[in-house]
Scaffold this motif. Sequence first.
Motif, PDB file in Angstrom:
ATOM      1  N   LYS A  96      -4.947  -1.234  47.646  1.00 58.22           N
ATOM      2  CA  LYS A  96      -3.663  -2.141  47.366  1.00 58.22           C
ATOM      3  C   LYS A  96      -4.087  -3.462  47.156  1.00 58.22           C
ATOM      4  CE  LYS A  96       0.814  -3.603  49.521  1.00 58.22           C
ATOM      5  NZ  LYS A  96       1.527  -3.445  50.718  1.00 58.22           N
ATOM      6  N   MET A  97      -5.062  -4.031  47.718  1.00 57.13           N
ATOM      7  CA  MET A  97      -5.527  -5.200  47.467  1.00 57.13           C
ATOM      8  C   MET A  97      -6.310  -5.446  46.015  1.00 57.13           C
ATOM      9  SD  MET A  97      -4.113  -7.329  49.589  1.00 57.13           S
ATOM     10  CE  MET A  97      -4.943  -8.818  49.181  1.00 57.13           C
ATOM     11  N   PHE A  98      -7.257  -4.323  45.851  1.00 56.03           N
ATOM     12  CA  PHE A  98      -7.924  -4.222  44.688  1.00 56.03           C
ATOM     13  C   PHE A  98      -6.921  -4.389  43.358  1.00 56.03           C
ATOM     14  CE2 PHE A  98      -9.358  -1.636  41.216  1.00 56.03           C
ATOM     15  CZ  PHE A  98     -10.604  -2.371  40.646  1.00 56.03           C
ATOM     16  N   PHE A  99      -5.811  -3.565  43.505  1.00 58.33           N
ATOM     17  CA  PHE A  99      -4.955  -3.667  42.293  1.00 58.33           C
ATOM     18  C   PHE A  99      -4.090  -4.765  42.056  1.00 58.33           C
ATOM     19  CE2 PHE A  99      -5.788   1.083  42.462  1.00 58.33           C
ATOM     20  CZ  PHE A  99      -6.416   1.224  41.257  1.00 58.33           C
ATOM     21  N   LYS A 100      -3.735  -5.296  43.293  1.00 55.85           N
ATOM     22  CA  LYS A 100      -3.142  -6.806  43.449  1.00 55.85           C
ATOM     23  C   LYS A 100      -4.092  -7.898  42.743  1.00 55.85           C
ATOM     24  CE  LYS A 100      -0.378  -9.591  46.098  1.00 55.85           C
ATOM     25  NZ  LYS A 100       0.457  -9.871  47.747  1.00 55.85           N
ATOM     26  N   MET A 101      -5.151  -7.808  43.007  1.00 53.84           N
ATOM     27  CA  MET A 101      -5.921  -8.824  42.311  1.00 53.84           C
ATOM     28  C   MET A 101      -6.442  -8.332  40.864  1.00 53.84           C
ATOM     29  SD  MET A 101      -6.980 -11.269  44.753  1.00 53.84           S
ATOM     30  CE  MET A 101      -8.195 -11.817  43.722  1.00 53.84           C
ATOM     31  N   LEU A 102      -6.396  -7.328  40.589  1.00 53.75           N
ATOM     32  CA  LEU A 102      -6.523  -6.831  39.285  1.00 53.75           C
ATOM     33  C   LEU A 102      -5.309  -7.208  38.312  1.00 53.75           C
ATOM     34  CD1 LEU A 102      -8.552  -5.292  37.205  1.00 53.75           C
ATOM     35  CD2 LEU A 102      -7.001  -3.223  37.690  1.00 53.75           C
ATOM     36  N   THR A 117      -3.139 -10.716  34.127  1.00 60.52           N
ATOM     37  CA  THR A 117      -1.750 -11.187  33.802  1.00 60.52           C
ATOM     38  C   THR A 117      -1.839 -12.131  32.538  1.00 60.52           C
ATOM     39  OG1 THR A 117      -0.582 -10.738  35.705  1.00 60.52           O
ATOM     40  CG2 THR A 117       0.120 -12.514  34.260  1.00 60.52           C
ATOM     41  N   PRO A 118      -2.592 -13.135  32.706  1.00 63.68           N
ATOM     42  CA  PRO A 118      -2.858 -14.189  31.732  1.00 63.68           C
ATOM     43  C   PRO A 118      -3.604 -13.428  30.258  1.00 63.68           C
ATOM     44  CG  PRO A 118      -3.930 -15.137  33.600  1.00 63.68           C
ATOM     45  CD  PRO A 118      -3.620 -13.770  33.820  1.00 63.68           C
ATOM     46  N   PHE A 119      -4.125 -12.561  30.396  1.00 67.85           N
ATOM     47  CA  PHE A 119      -4.906 -11.963  29.254  1.00 67.85           C
ATOM     48  C   PHE A 119      -3.796 -11.040  28.640  1.00 67.85           C
ATOM     49  CE2 PHE A 119      -8.658 -12.568  31.920  1.00 67.85           C
ATOM     50  CZ  PHE A 119      -9.406 -13.621  31.034  1.00 67.85           C
ATOM     51  N   MET A 120      -3.086 -10.495  29.334  1.00 69.02           N
ATOM     52  CA  MET A 120      -1.928  -9.624  28.677  1.00 69.02           C
ATOM     53  C   MET A 120      -1.034 -10.440  28.163  1.00 69.02           C
ATOM     54  SD  MET A 120      -1.516  -6.744  31.779  1.00 69.02           S
ATOM     55  CE  MET A 120      -0.541  -5.707  30.870  1.00 69.02           C
ATOM     56  N   LEU A 121      -0.501 -11.642  28.658  1.00 70.17           N
ATOM     57  CA  LEU A 121       0.405 -12.294  28.045  1.00 70.17           C
ATOM     58  C   LEU A 121      -0.102 -13.135  26.957  1.00 70.17           C
ATOM     59  CD1 LEU A 121       2.025 -13.849  31.098  1.00 70.17           C
ATOM     60  CD2 LEU A 121       2.841 -11.919  29.623  1.00 70.17           C
ATOM     61  N   LEU A 122      -1.462 -13.245  26.977  1.00 63.63           N
ATOM     62  CA  LEU A 122      -2.034 -13.995  25.649  1.00 63.63           C
ATOM     63  C   LEU A 122      -2.108 -12.795  24.566  1.00 63.63           C
ATOM     64  CD1 LEU A 122      -3.552 -16.447  24.366  1.00 63.63           C
ATOM     65  CD2 LEU A 122      -5.505 -15.555  25.288  1.00 63.63           C
ATOM     66  N   TRP A 123      -2.447 -11.711  24.784  1.00 61.45           N
ATOM     67  CA  TRP A 123      -2.759 -10.715  23.932  1.00 61.45           C
ATOM     68  C   TRP A 123      -1.303 -10.406  23.294  1.00 61.45           C
ATOM     69  CZ3 TRP A 123      -0.263  -5.702  24.537  1.00 61.45           C
ATOM     70  CH2 TRP A 123      -0.687  -4.697  23.418  1.00 61.45           C
ATOM     71  N   GLU A 124      -0.300 -10.399  24.246  1.00 66.58           N
ATOM     72  CA  GLU A 124       1.320 -10.265  23.532  1.00 66.58           C
ATOM     73  C   GLU A 124       1.582 -11.407  22.556  1.00 66.58           C
ATOM     74  OE1 GLU A 124       5.869  -9.853  24.511  1.00 66.58           O
ATOM     75  OE2 GLU A 124       4.434 -10.716  26.187  1.00 66.58           O
ATOM     76  N   LYS A 125       1.069 -12.525  22.874  1.00 68.26           N
ATOM     77  CA  LYS A 125       1.694 -13.780  22.246  1.00 68.26           C
ATOM     78  C   LYS A 125       0.825 -13.613  20.887  1.00 68.26           C
ATOM     79  CE  LYS A 125       3.055 -18.269  22.169  1.00 68.26           C
ATOM     80  NZ  LYS A 125       4.422 -18.321  21.801  1.00 68.26           N
TER      81      LYS A 125
END
Length: 128
Positions: free
Chosen positions: A6-12, A17-25
């Motif tokens: 649970k903690m591993f996937f939360k940290m992932l 998140t910033p990379f995904m949003l930058l990729w979308e932009k």
Amino acid sequence: MKWFFKMFFKMLRIVMTPFMLLWEKMTTPKGVVRQPAAQQLIDQQCKDLALYQFRTCPFCIKVRRELSRLSLTIPLLDAQKQPQNREELLQGGGRVKVPCLKITDEQGKVQWMYESSAIIQYLHGRFA
């Protein structure tokens, strides 16, 4: 062990998140340019639609890119951080799964469409 995963996937998620949003932009395409009257008609038709989504869901990003490509102004409702949107999605659609397109027809009948591919196909069929 369950706590570790649970903690591993939360940290992932936090790291990605910033990379995904930058990729979308960076990869969001330019929208279709229409005559003002035609765009106004499409904007009017979009008022009967709403997209329930999570900001960093890859399938939601895929649908948002198509909305941009087709120059559609469909309201985006965050079902992850807004409890009222999450509850409306659960009550109306029966489950909290995103992306979900809420389609309201002229008689007020509501249809809930899940699956990004089905949503994109519907949008292309109606607006492309």
